[in-house]
Design an enzyme around this catalytic site. Structure first.
Site, PDB file in Angstrom:
ATOM      1  N   CYS A   1      -3.980  -2.121  -0.409  1.00 10.05           N
ATOM      2  CA  CYS A   1      -5.147  -2.190  -1.280  1.00 10.05           C
ATOM      3  C   CYS A   1      -6.337  -2.724  -0.472  1.00 10.05           C
ATOM      4  CB  CYS A   1      -4.852  -3.095  -2.489  1.00 10.05           C
ATOM      5  SG  CYS A   1      -4.768  -4.858  -2.071  1.00 10.05           S
TER       6      CYS A   1
ATOM      7  N   CYS B   1      -5.672  -6.271   0.919  1.00 12.57           N
ATOM      8  CA  CYS B   1      -4.738  -6.269   2.047  1.00 12.57           C
ATOM      9  C   CYS B   1      -5.343  -5.597   3.271  1.00 12.57           C
ATOM     10  CB  CYS B   1      -3.430  -5.602   1.647  1.00 12.57           C
ATOM     11  SG  CYS B   1      -2.540  -6.560   0.395  1.00 12.57           S
TER      12      CYS B   1
ATOM     13  N   HIS C   1       0.299 -10.191  -1.957  1.00 19.00           N
ATOM     14  CA  HIS C   1       0.812  -8.840  -1.786  1.00 19.00           C
ATOM     15  C   HIS C   1       1.625  -8.814  -0.499  1.00 19.00           C
ATOM     16  CE1 HIS C   1      -2.507  -6.689  -4.339  1.00 19.00           C
ATOM     17  NE2 HIS C   1      -1.928  -7.688  -4.993  1.00 19.00           N
TER      18      HIS C   1
ATOM     19  N   GLU D   1       1.679  -6.806   2.073  1.00 14.33           N
ATOM     20  CA  GLU D   1       0.935  -6.555   3.316  1.00 14.33           C
ATOM     21  C   GLU D   1       0.178  -7.801   3.766  1.00 14.33           C
ATOM     22  OE1 GLU D   1       1.128  -2.784   0.840  1.00 14.33           O
ATOM     23  OE2 GLU D   1       0.598  -4.860   0.467  1.00 14.33           O
TER      24      GLU D   1
END
Length: 177
Positions: free
Chosen positions: A105, A108, A75, A77
């Site tokens: 999320c 992350c 992801h 992040e």
């Protein structure tokens, strides 16, 4: 690794959140631009960057979680936080901000916590994101706000968001089918 009281703040101690500045908003819009670029490259439309306390961008990343060459853990992040952690010390990261086009999320959020990043500014909330993605199999989102993850840690992470959700949502319009 040793941390001084000044670099690590217990989540249960009183904490005064920082204020948002014009630079914060410009960097948040830059993270949204990274998301737009990820979409143009056929990736999921998410973008993040880590900036130091002076606004210097240390690392940025678009989402790279889609098969066949992607990794589901990449992801934006997490990738930006990990890249910054390879460059800066934990003490320096504590003074950094992660700017992201969408709320981190739980995976992350854990990466942000473990990298010792001290502040998060995000645009699109997880709840709003779910209204855009629906039950798309490539984004089975958790209904777990990042603040709920961070508050369970031993350090305070300053969180600002959601902000400019309509701007951030544009990257997702028409992407999820």
């Amino acid at each position: 690794m040793s941390h001084t009281k000044d670099s690590i703040v217990n989540a249960r101690e009183p904490h005064t959140p920082s204020q948002l500045t014009d630079l914060d908003m410009a960097l948040l819009r830059q993270a949204i631009a990274v998301a737009d670029d990820a979409r143009k490259r056929g990736r999921h439309p998410f973008g993040a960057l880590v900036a130091d306390e002076h606004g210097n961008v240390i690392a940025s990343a678009g989402n790279n979680s889609m098969p066949p060459e992607g990794d589901p853990t990449q992801h934006a992040e997490l990738a930006a936080a990990a890249a910054a952690a390879r460059i800066l010390s934990p003490e320096q990261l504590a003074r950094c901000t992660l700017y992201t086009s969408a709320e981190p999320c739980c995976m992350c959020s854990g990466a942000i916590y473990w990298c010792n990043i001290g502040r998060v500014v995000y645009a699109l909330s997880e709840h709003h994101l779910l209204t855009l993605t629906g039950d798309h199999p490539e984004n089975p989102t958790f209904s777990l706000p990042c603040r709920e993850v961070f508050v369970r840690g031993q350090r305070q992470i300053d969180v600002h968001g959601p902000l400019i959700e309509d701007e951030a949502a544009q990257s997702h319009i028409g992407f999820w089918g």
